[in-house]
Design a protein around this motif. Structure first.
Motif, short mmCIF file in Angstrom:
data_model
loop_
_atom_site.label_atom_id
_atom_site.label_comp_id
_atom_site.label_asym_id
_atom_site.label_seq_id
_atom_site.Cartn_x
_atom_site.Cartn_y
_atom_site.Cartn_z
N GLN A 190 0.80 -1.23 0.00
CA GLN A 190 0.00 0.00 0.00
C GLN A 190 0.83 1.28 0.00
OE1 GLN A 190 -2.59 -1.01 3.28
NE2 GLN A 190 -4.13 -1.72 1.83
N TYR A 191 1.97 1.21 -0.65
CA TYR A 191 2.74 2.44 -0.89
C TYR A 191 2.18 3.02 -2.19
CZ TYR A 191 6.57 1.06 2.29
OH TYR A 191 7.35 0.71 3.35
N GLU A 192 1.61 4.20 -2.12
CA GLU A 192 1.00 4.73 -3.33
C GLU A 192 2.00 5.42 -4.24
OE1 GLU A 192 -2.46 6.92 -2.25
OE2 GLU A 192 -3.42 5.08 -1.53
N LYS A 193 2.80 6.30 -3.61
CA LYS A 193 3.85 6.93 -4.43
C LYS A 193 5.13 7.05 -3.63
CE LYS A 193 2.02 11.68 -3.88
NZ LYS A 193 2.46 12.05 -2.63
N PRO A 194 6.25 7.16 -4.35
CA PRO A 194 7.52 7.17 -3.62
C PRO A 194 7.69 8.43 -2.77
CG PRO A 194 7.85 7.38 -6.01
CD PRO A 194 6.41 7.14 -5.80
N TYR A 195 8.24 8.25 -1.59
CA TYR A 195 8.60 9.39 -0.75
C TYR A 195 9.81 10.10 -1.38
CZ TYR A 195 5.66 7.76 3.20
OH TYR A 195 4.62 7.40 4.01
N PRO A 196 10.03 11.36 -1.02
CA PRO A 196 11.15 12.11 -1.64
C PRO A 196 12.48 11.36 -1.62
CG PRO A 196 9.84 13.58 -0.28
CD PRO A 196 9.26 12.21 -0.10
N ILE A 197 12.80 10.74 -0.50
CA ILE A 197 14.11 10.05 -0.45
C ILE A 197 14.15 8.89 -1.44
CG2 ILE A 197 13.50 8.45 1.45
CD1 ILE A 197 16.46 9.16 2.42
N GLN A 198 13.00 8.26 -1.64
CA GLN A 198 12.95 7.13 -2.57
C GLN A 198 13.07 7.62 -4.01
OE1 GLN A 198 9.23 5.67 -1.11
NE2 GLN A 198 10.16 4.77 0.72
N GLN A 199 12.43 8.77 -4.29
CA GLN A 199 12.52 9.33 -5.64
C GLN A 199 13.97 9.60 -6.02
OE1 GLN A 199 10.04 12.77 -6.19
NE2 GLN A 199 8.28 11.78 -5.25
N THR A 225 14.52 7.81 10.60
CA THR A 225 13.43 6.85 10.58
C THR A 225 12.16 7.62 10.27
OG1 THR A 225 14.52 5.58 12.27
CG2 THR A 225 12.19 5.14 11.95
N GLY A 226 11.34 7.09 9.41
CA GLY A 226 10.10 7.79 9.07
C GLY A 226 10.17 8.43 7.69
N SER A 227 11.41 8.59 7.19
CA SER A 227 11.56 9.23 5.88
C SER A 227 11.28 8.24 4.75
CB SER A 227 12.98 9.76 5.73
OG SER A 227 13.89 8.69 5.91
N GLY A 228 11.26 6.95 5.07
CA GLY A 228 11.13 5.94 4.02
C GLY A 228 12.47 5.45 3.54
N LYS A 229 13.51 5.64 4.35
CA LYS A 229 14.87 5.32 3.91
C LYS A 229 15.07 3.82 3.66
CE LYS A 229 16.63 5.43 8.67
NZ LYS A 229 16.76 4.03 8.99
N THR A 230 14.39 2.97 4.43
CA THR A 230 14.64 1.54 4.27
C THR A 230 14.27 1.06 2.87
OG1 THR A 230 13.95 1.43 6.57
CG2 THR A 230 14.41 -0.66 5.48
N ALA A 231 13.07 1.42 2.42
CA ALA A 231 12.67 1.01 1.07
C ALA A 231 13.56 1.67 0.03
CB ALA A 231 11.21 1.39 0.83
P1 AMP Z 1 11.50 4.13 7.31
O1 AMP Z 1 11.95 5.55 7.29
O2 AMP Z 1 12.19 3.30 6.28
O3 AMP Z 1 11.60 3.55 8.70
O4 AMP Z 1 9.95 4.09 6.88
C1 AMP Z 1 8.99 4.72 7.63
C2 AMP Z 1 7.58 4.20 7.41
O5 AMP Z 1 7.04 4.70 6.22
C3 AMP Z 1 7.44 2.70 7.35
O6 AMP Z 1 6.33 2.35 8.15
C4 AMP Z 1 7.17 2.41 5.90
O7 AMP Z 1 6.38 1.26 5.74
C5 AMP Z 1 6.45 3.65 5.45
N1 AMP Z 1 6.71 4.01 4.04
C6 AMP Z 1 7.92 4.09 3.43
N2 AMP Z 1 7.79 4.50 2.16
C7 AMP Z 1 6.48 4.66 1.92
C8 AMP Z 1 5.71 5.08 0.79
N3 AMP Z 1 6.28 5.41 -0.36
N4 AMP Z 1 4.37 5.16 0.94
C9 AMP Z 1 3.78 4.83 2.12
N5 AMP Z 1 4.43 4.43 3.22
C10 AMP Z 1 5.77 4.36 3.13
#
Ligand code: AMP
Length: 377
Positions: free
Chosen positions: A20-29, A47-53
């Motif tokens: 259920q990730y709809e669109k990439p977060y800025p760090i992912q882009q 943590t929270g920025s979406g860095k792991t993905a």
């Molecule tokens: P992280 O900063 O990697 O610990 O991720 C923080 C949280 O954001 C986690 O719960 C992820 O599952 C969620 N997350 C990361 N990327 C996205 C995204 N593109 N859309 C929605 N949720 C996201």
């Protein structure tokens, strides 16, 4: 901007949608295309920025086009400061790695638990997520070889240094092949992190995600002015009266964590403390219980709380105010993630008032303040 525009192939995009990730977060882009191109990346993000993905996805994609790992020669190494983060990162690899054409084996290893099962599972591991000390033990026992690592990720590098892992990290770096890709994430760019950057990264793509930008609008913040001796009863009142479930309470000291948890339990609210004096085993157990919704309140110190990542965590309470505004933002960023609504509550004693003003100023946001004296509890 969608995930498929970033160069990820269809099976991965399918798994992203399933999460259920709809669109990439800025760090992912920014990070995903750079990592896919083989570039080194320096990410200043929390943590929270979406860095792991942002690193897991491109690593999984790259490995679709390479041979699986041979024996005990891992191909990607993710170094993390804590066991909690190790498990969390491994879970992200697993979630995105299901049903891919080329199966990518990911394993998390960390200290505080028996080493033998980890040794046995290492065979054929592609991505190893590890805390530094345990990794060195495994290397010494020849249970894993680092000479064929193609990608090195340092996650929460500042935290690893703060926890005193510098020596272990240097030993690990010396075992890696010179030709490899390096990705470094850190919440802050301290001098120590900067020297690792200079020593290990080549022309990195630099991505900085402001802490403030991950404090989502959905977080309802409220503060209560309160006398220090009334904090305990007021906390119990809030939880009971609101019938709150899954509450994360932050305190500043180990002893407070134990005391607050004790008092809650005595008043029929199931709670557990998590801090650095608890064993790794106890910490993981409590965290798992909390994540599954089987423990109502987790009382944690900042240090122990790193790596707690729970989607849809509804309530975060600052029983004690953190010292730095950054920590405040980091703490409240644990709620209201991924489109969920969250509530962040702070208990403000007369002594905290000046400091709380500074926090609000740094955050650029006024927090409504209620006088607890006016509430009947
Ligand atoms: P992280 O900063 O990697 O610990 O991720 C923080 C949280 O954001 C986690 O719960 C992820 O599952 C969620 N997350 C990361 N990327 C996205 C995204 N593109 N859309 C929605 N949720 C996201």
């Amino acid at each position: 901007m969608s995930f498929s525009n970033l160069g990820l192939s269809a099976p991965l995009v399918k798994n992203i949608i399933a999460q259920q990730y709809e669109k990439p977060y800025p760090i992912q882009q920014q990070a995903i295309p750079a990592i896919l191109q083989g570039k080194d990346v320096l990410g200043i993000a929390q943590t929270g920025s979406g860095k792991t993905a942002s690193f897991a996805l491109p690593i999984l994609e790259k490995f679709q086009h390479t041979e699986p790992s041979r024996n005990r020669f891992v191909k990607a190494l993710v170094l993390v400061p804590t066991r909690e983060l190790a498990v969390q990162v491994k879970d992200v690899f697993h979630a995105f790695g299901t049903d891919l054409q080329r199966k990518v084996k990911t394993l998390a290893v960390f200290g505080g638990v028996s080493i033998n099962p980890q040794m046995m599972q290492l065979q054929g591991t592609d991505v190893l997520v590890a805390t530094p000390g345990r990794l060195l033990d495994l290397v010494e026992s020849k249970a894993v070889h680092l000479s064929q690592v193609e990608v090195l990720v340092l996650d929460e590098a500042d935290k690893m240094l703060n926890l005193g892992f510098k020596e272990e990290m240097d030993k690990i770096f010396a075992l890696l092949p010179a030709k490899r890709q390096t990705i470094l994430f850190s919440a802050t760019l301290s001098n120590d992190v900067q020297s690792i950057n200079e020593a290990l990264l080549h022309n990195p793509v630099i991505i900085a995600i402001e802490a403030e930008s991950i404090s989502p609008e959905q977080i309802n913040q409220v503060a209560y002015n309160i006398a220090p001796e009334k904090k305990g009863p007021f906390l119990r009142h809030l939880i009971k009266q609101g019938e709150w479930q899954q509450v994360l309470v932050f305190v500043s000291a180990t002893r407070t964590a134990d005391n607050v948890a004790d008092k809650l339990n005595k008043n029929g609210i199931e709670a557990a403390a998590m801090h650095s004096k608890k064993s790794q085993g106890a910490r993981t157990e409590v965290l798992q219980k909390f994540k599954k919704g089987k423990l109502r309140v987790l009382v944690a110190t900042d240090l122990a709380s790193r790596g707690i990542d729970i989607e849809l965590l509804p309530y975060v309470i600052n029983y004690d105010l953190p010292r730095s505004p950054k920590d405040y933002i980091h703490r409240i960023g644990r709620t209201g993630r991924a489109g969920a609504t969250g509530e962040a509550i702070s208990l403000i004693t007369p002594e905290d008032q000046h400091h709380f003003k500074i926090i609000q100023k740094k955050m650029g946001k006024q927090v409504p303040i209620v006088n607890a004296e006016e509430i009947d509890f």
